[in-house]
Design a protein around this motif. Structure first.
Motif, PDB file in Angstrom:
ATOM      1  N   THR A   1       0.827  -1.205   0.000  1.00 11.20           N
ATOM      2  CA  THR A   1       0.000   0.000   0.000  1.00 11.20           C
ATOM      3  C   THR A   1       0.863   1.257   0.000  1.00 11.20           C
ATOM      4  O   THR A   1       0.618   2.202  -0.765  1.00 11.20           O
ATOM      5  CB  THR A   1      -0.915   0.000   1.242  1.00 11.20           C
ATOM      6  N   LEU A   2       1.897   1.270   0.827  1.00 11.41           N
ATOM      7  CA  LEU A   2       2.737   2.465   0.969  1.00 11.41           C
ATOM      8  C   LEU A   2       3.565   2.759  -0.273  1.00 11.41           C
ATOM      9  O   LEU A   2       3.946   3.913  -0.500  1.00 11.41           O
ATOM     10  CB  LEU A   2       3.670   2.286   2.170  1.00 11.41           C
ATOM     11  N   ILE A   3       3.848   1.740  -1.085  1.00 11.79           N
ATOM     12  CA  ILE A   3       4.764   1.942  -2.210  1.00 11.79           C
ATOM     13  C   ILE A   3       4.189   2.910  -3.245  1.00 11.79           C
ATOM     14  O   ILE A   3       4.924   3.528  -4.004  1.00 11.79           O
ATOM     15  CB  ILE A   3       5.143   0.591  -2.856  1.00 11.79           C
ATOM     16  N   LEU A   4       2.866   3.097  -3.237  1.00  9.95           N
ATOM     17  CA  LEU A   4       2.237   4.052  -4.158  1.00  9.95           C
ATOM     18  C   LEU A   4       2.122   5.452  -3.546  1.00  9.95           C
ATOM     19  O   LEU A   4       1.539   6.345  -4.147  1.00  9.95           O
ATOM     20  CB  LEU A   4       0.853   3.548  -4.570  1.00  9.95           C
ATOM     21  N   GLU A   5       2.689   5.621  -2.364  1.00  9.54           N
ATOM     22  CA  GLU A   5       2.749   6.913  -1.670  1.00  9.54           C
ATOM     23  C   GLU A   5       1.364   7.545  -1.509  1.00  9.54           C
ATOM     24  O   GLU A   5       1.129   8.680  -1.928  1.00  9.54           O
ATOM     25  CB  GLU A   5       3.711   7.864  -2.404  1.00  9.54           C
ATOM     26  N   PRO A   6       0.439   6.827  -0.879  1.00 10.72           N
ATOM     27  CA  PRO A   6      -0.909   7.370  -0.676  1.00 10.72           C
ATOM     28  C   PRO A   6      -0.901   8.477   0.374  1.00 10.72           C
ATOM     29  O   PRO A   6       0.000   8.567   1.210  1.00 10.72           O
ATOM     30  CB  PRO A   6      -1.696   6.157  -0.182  1.00 10.72           C
ATOM     31  N   GLU A   7      -1.930   9.326   0.302  1.00  6.68           N
ATOM     32  CA  GLU A   7      -2.102  10.357   1.323  1.00  6.68           C
ATOM     33  C   GLU A   7      -2.867   9.811   2.521  1.00  6.68           C
ATOM     34  O   GLU A   7      -2.670  10.250   3.653  1.00  6.68           O
ATOM     35  CB  GLU A   7      -2.869  11.541   0.726  1.00  6.68           C
ATOM     36  N   VAL A   8      -3.777   8.872   2.255  1.00  8.58           N
ATOM     37  CA  VAL A   8      -4.656   8.313   3.278  1.00  8.58           C
ATOM     38  C   VAL A   8      -4.511   6.797   3.259  1.00  8.58           C
ATOM     39  O   VAL A   8      -4.427   6.190   2.183  1.00  8.58           O
ATOM     40  CB  VAL A   8      -6.129   8.695   3.017  1.00  8.58           C
ATOM     41  N   ILE A   9      -4.494   6.197   4.446  1.00  6.99           N
ATOM     42  CA  ILE A   9      -4.476   4.738   4.536  1.00  6.99           C
ATOM     43  C   ILE A   9      -5.645   4.295   5.402  1.00  6.99           C
ATOM     44  O   ILE A   9      -5.787   4.725   6.555  1.00  6.99           O
ATOM     45  CB  ILE A   9      -3.155   4.215   5.106  1.00  6.99           C
ATOM     46  N   LEU A  10      -6.487   3.451   4.842  1.00  3.50           N
ATOM     47  CA  LEU A  10      -7.625   2.881   5.545  1.00  3.50           C
ATOM     48  C   LEU A  10      -7.228   1.504   6.058  1.00  3.50           C
ATOM     49  O   LEU A  10      -6.603   0.726   5.326  1.00  3.50           O
ATOM     50  CB  LEU A  10      -8.826   2.755   4.607  1.00  3.50           C
ATOM     51  N   MET A  11      -7.595   1.198   7.285  1.00  4.52           N
ATOM     52  CA  MET A  11      -7.242  -0.094   7.877  1.00  4.52           C
ATOM     53  C   MET A  11      -8.471  -0.694   8.541  1.00  4.52           C
ATOM     54  O   MET A  11      -9.094  -0.057   9.397  1.00  4.52           O
ATOM     55  CB  MET A  11      -6.127   0.071   8.908  1.00  4.52           C
ATOM     56  N   ASP A  12      -8.802  -1.915   8.145  1.00  3.84           N
ATOM     57  CA  ASP A  12      -9.972  -2.590   8.696  1.00  3.84           C
ATOM     58  C   ASP A  12      -9.502  -3.728   9.602  1.00  3.84           C
ATOM     59  O   ASP A  12      -9.112  -4.790   9.128  1.00  3.84           O
ATOM     60  CB  ASP A  12     -10.855  -3.120   7.567  1.00  3.84           C
ATOM     61  N   GLU A  13      -9.490  -3.489  10.905  1.00  2.00           N
ATOM     62  CA  GLU A  13      -9.055  -4.487  11.881  1.00  2.00           C
ATOM     63  C   GLU A  13      -7.690  -5.078  11.506  1.00  2.00           C
ATOM     64  O   GLU A  13      -7.545  -6.307  11.367  1.00  2.00           O
ATOM     65  CB  GLU A  13     -10.087  -5.607  11.995  1.00  2.00           C
ATOM     66  N   PRO A  14      -6.660  -4.242  11.315  1.00  2.00           N
ATOM     67  CA  PRO A  14      -5.401  -4.737  10.751  1.00  2.00           C
ATOM     68  C   PRO A  14      -4.627  -5.692  11.647  1.00  2.00           C
ATOM     69  O   PRO A  14      -3.718  -6.373  11.176  1.00  2.00           O
ATOM     70  CB  PRO A  14      -4.602  -3.448  10.523  1.00  2.00           C
ATOM     71  N   CYS A  15      -4.961  -5.765  12.935  1.00  2.00           N
ATOM     72  CA  CYS A  15      -4.211  -6.614  13.859  1.00  2.00           C
ATOM     73  C   CYS A  15      -4.996  -7.816  14.353  1.00  2.00           C
ATOM     74  O   CYS A  15      -4.442  -8.676  15.050  1.00  2.00           O
ATOM     75  CB  CYS A  15      -3.749  -5.791  15.072  1.00  2.00           C
ATOM     76  N   SER A  16      -6.273  -7.904  14.017  1.00  2.00           N
ATOM     77  CA  SER A  16      -7.131  -8.904  14.656  1.00  2.00           C
ATOM     78  C   SER A  16      -6.779 -10.333  14.275  1.00  2.00           C
ATOM     79  O   SER A  16      -7.091 -11.267  15.016  1.00  2.00           O
ATOM     80  CB  SER A  16      -8.597  -8.620  14.331  1.00  2.00           C
ATOM     81  N   ALA A  17      -6.130 -10.534  13.125  1.00  2.00           N
ATOM     82  CA  ALA A  17      -5.781 -11.894  12.702  1.00  2.00           C
ATOM     83  C   ALA A  17      -4.352 -12.270  13.074  1.00  2.00           C
ATOM     84  O   ALA A  17      -3.872 -13.336  12.686  1.00  2.00           O
ATOM     85  CB  ALA A  17      -5.973 -12.035  11.195  1.00  2.00           C
ATOM     86  N   LEU A  18      -3.675 -11.419  13.858  1.00  2.00           N
ATOM     87  CA  LEU A  18      -2.265 -11.621  14.145  1.00  2.00           C
ATOM     88  C   LEU A  18      -2.040 -12.060  15.589  1.00  2.00           C
ATOM     89  O   LEU A  18      -2.848 -11.783  16.478  1.00  2.00           O
ATOM     90  CB  LEU A  18      -1.490 -10.318  13.892  1.00  2.00           C
ATOM     91  N   ASP A  19      -0.906 -12.721  15.820  1.00  2.00           N
ATOM     92  CA  ASP A  19      -0.507 -13.050  17.188  1.00  2.00           C
ATOM     93  C   ASP A  19      -0.093 -11.776  17.913  1.00  2.00           C
ATOM     94  O   ASP A  19       0.147 -10.738  17.282  1.00  2.00           O
ATOM     95  CB  ASP A  19       0.644 -14.064  17.163  1.00  2.00           C
ATOM     96  N   PRO A  20      -0.009 -11.806  19.249  1.00  2.00           N
ATOM     97  CA  PRO A  20       0.267 -10.570  20.004  1.00  2.00           C
ATOM     98  C   PRO A  20       1.554  -9.859  19.612  1.00  2.00           C
ATOM     99  O   PRO A  20       1.579  -8.621  19.550  1.00  2.00           O
ATOM    100  CB  PRO A  20       0.320 -11.066  21.464  1.00  2.00           C
ATOM    101  N   ILE A  21       2.619 -10.585  19.335  1.00  2.00           N
ATOM    102  CA  ILE A  21       3.882  -9.934  18.973  1.00  2.00           C
ATOM    103  C   ILE A  21       3.763  -9.245  17.618  1.00  2.00           C
ATOM    104  O   ILE A  21       4.161  -8.084  17.448  1.00  2.00           O
ATOM    105  CB  ILE A  21       5.039 -10.955  18.972  1.00  2.00           C
ATOM    106  N   SER A  22       3.199  -9.952  16.639  1.00  2.00           N
ATOM    107  CA  SER A  22       2.998  -9.352  15.318  1.00  2.00           C
ATOM    108  C   SER A  22       2.053  -8.160  15.397  1.00  2.00           C
ATOM    109  O   SER A  22       2.246  -7.143  14.728  1.00  2.00           O
ATOM    110  CB  SER A  22       2.448 -10.397  14.344  1.00  2.00           C
ATOM    111  N   SER A  23       1.019  -8.287  16.224  1.00  2.00           N
ATOM    112  CA  SER A  23       0.075  -7.188  16.409  1.00  2.00           C
ATOM    113  C   SER A  23       0.777  -5.959  16.957  1.00  2.00           C
ATOM    114  O   SER A  23       0.533  -4.824  16.504  1.00  2.00           O
ATOM    115  CB  SER A  23      -1.049  -7.625  17.348  1.00  2.00           C
TER     116      SER A  23
END
Length: 278
Positions: free
Chosen positions: A182-204
């Motif tokens: 997502t960042l490689i296109l240099e966006p101005e806005v980043i939308l995130m939908d529960e970006p950590c909910s599927a991850l283990d605590p360390i990754s989160s």
């Protein structure tokens, strides 16, 4: 959880839209979304400042993800969706027919709940969006890929296997790769939908720390059910609620993280925040 009756819902808190007017990047006005005849969100008006993090909180079914999907017109992918109202990206009304959707999604990126790397190599995952947007120079592509992998703290972990499948990465690494994509296109806005909910605590924790670092360079809008996370990362918090659990998610209160969590104005907000031990 016993919620009080919604007898105060008529207006949004006064610490809401009118106070968030500095450096506004993204703004919605009376935004409504229908799935067929069912109204999913109703009259959402929000202003989101540049270089800030807005957390969208509320119970399941309150329209949080539906709201997010309007902000870069992912709703276009569902023939049953009808959107009314306005969404402004700076001076561009994105629901207008004159808005080029490819350009919109370059300026407004999206990170989903479950990591979704393409079934290609790590390198190809990052090269593909650049080429799709007209970047052809191999040196520019290589420099951008290295930079963005460093930005998401992934370069040292993968630089010796960029030709290997991205699907061999751990879940946390895949999510950081998707953020890099997502960042490689240099966006101005980043939308995130529960970006950590599927991850283990360390990754989160890694992803959450990355989100907070992005505050200095991006406008971030993140949907989260994790109230403690919203308290830790957000500048502004929008609380959504669904009165009858049959649709029509509504904005109940919008304010600074301190105001929403410590001094909420609405009884519904008070009851909902009470579930959080922040």
């Amino acid at each position: 959880m016993n919620m009080p009756s919604q007898n105060q819902q008529g207006t949004v808190s006064t610490d809401s839209v009118k106070t968030v007017n500095r450096n506004v990047i993204l703004r919605t006005n009376n935004l409504c979304l229908y799935y067929g005849t069912k109204k999913a969100i109703e009259d959402i008006s929000l202003e989101m400042a540049g270089r800030s993090i807005t957390a969208i909180i509320g119970p399941s079914g309150s329209g949080k993800s539906s709201f997010l999907s309007c902000l870069n017109r992912l709703t276009d992918l569902n023939e049953e969706c009808q959107v009314t109202g306005q969404v402004w990206l700076q001076d561009k009304e994105i629901l207008s027919k004159s808005m080029e959707v490819l350009e919109l999604r370059r300026r407004v990126g999206m990170l989903f709940q479950t990591p979704n790397p393409f079934p290609f190599s790590i390198w190809r995952n990052l090269e593909l969006p650049l080429r799709h947007h007209g970047v052809r120079d191999k040196d520019i592509i290589a420099n951008k890929i290295e930079k963005v992998l460093r930005d998401v703290w992934l370069w040292n972990e993968v630089n010796d296997r960029l030709d290997k499948s991205a699907q061999l990465l751990s879940g946390g690494q895949q999510q950081r790769l998707c953020l890099a994509r997502t960042l490689i296109l240099e966006p101005e806005v980043i939308l995130m939908d529960e970006p950590c909910s599927a991850l283990d605590p360390i990754s989160s924790d890694h992803v959450e720390e990355l989100i907070t670092h992005m505050r200095s360079t991006h406008t971030v809008v993140v949907v989260t059910h994790n109230l403690a996370q919203a308290y830790r990362i957000a500048d502004k918090v929008a609380f959504f609620w669904n009165q009858d659990h049959k649709g029509k998610g509504q904005l109940i209160e919008y304010g600074s993280v301190e105001q929403i969590f410590k001094h909420p104005h609405n009884e519904l907000t008070t009851a909902y925040i009470a579930t959080c031990r922040c």
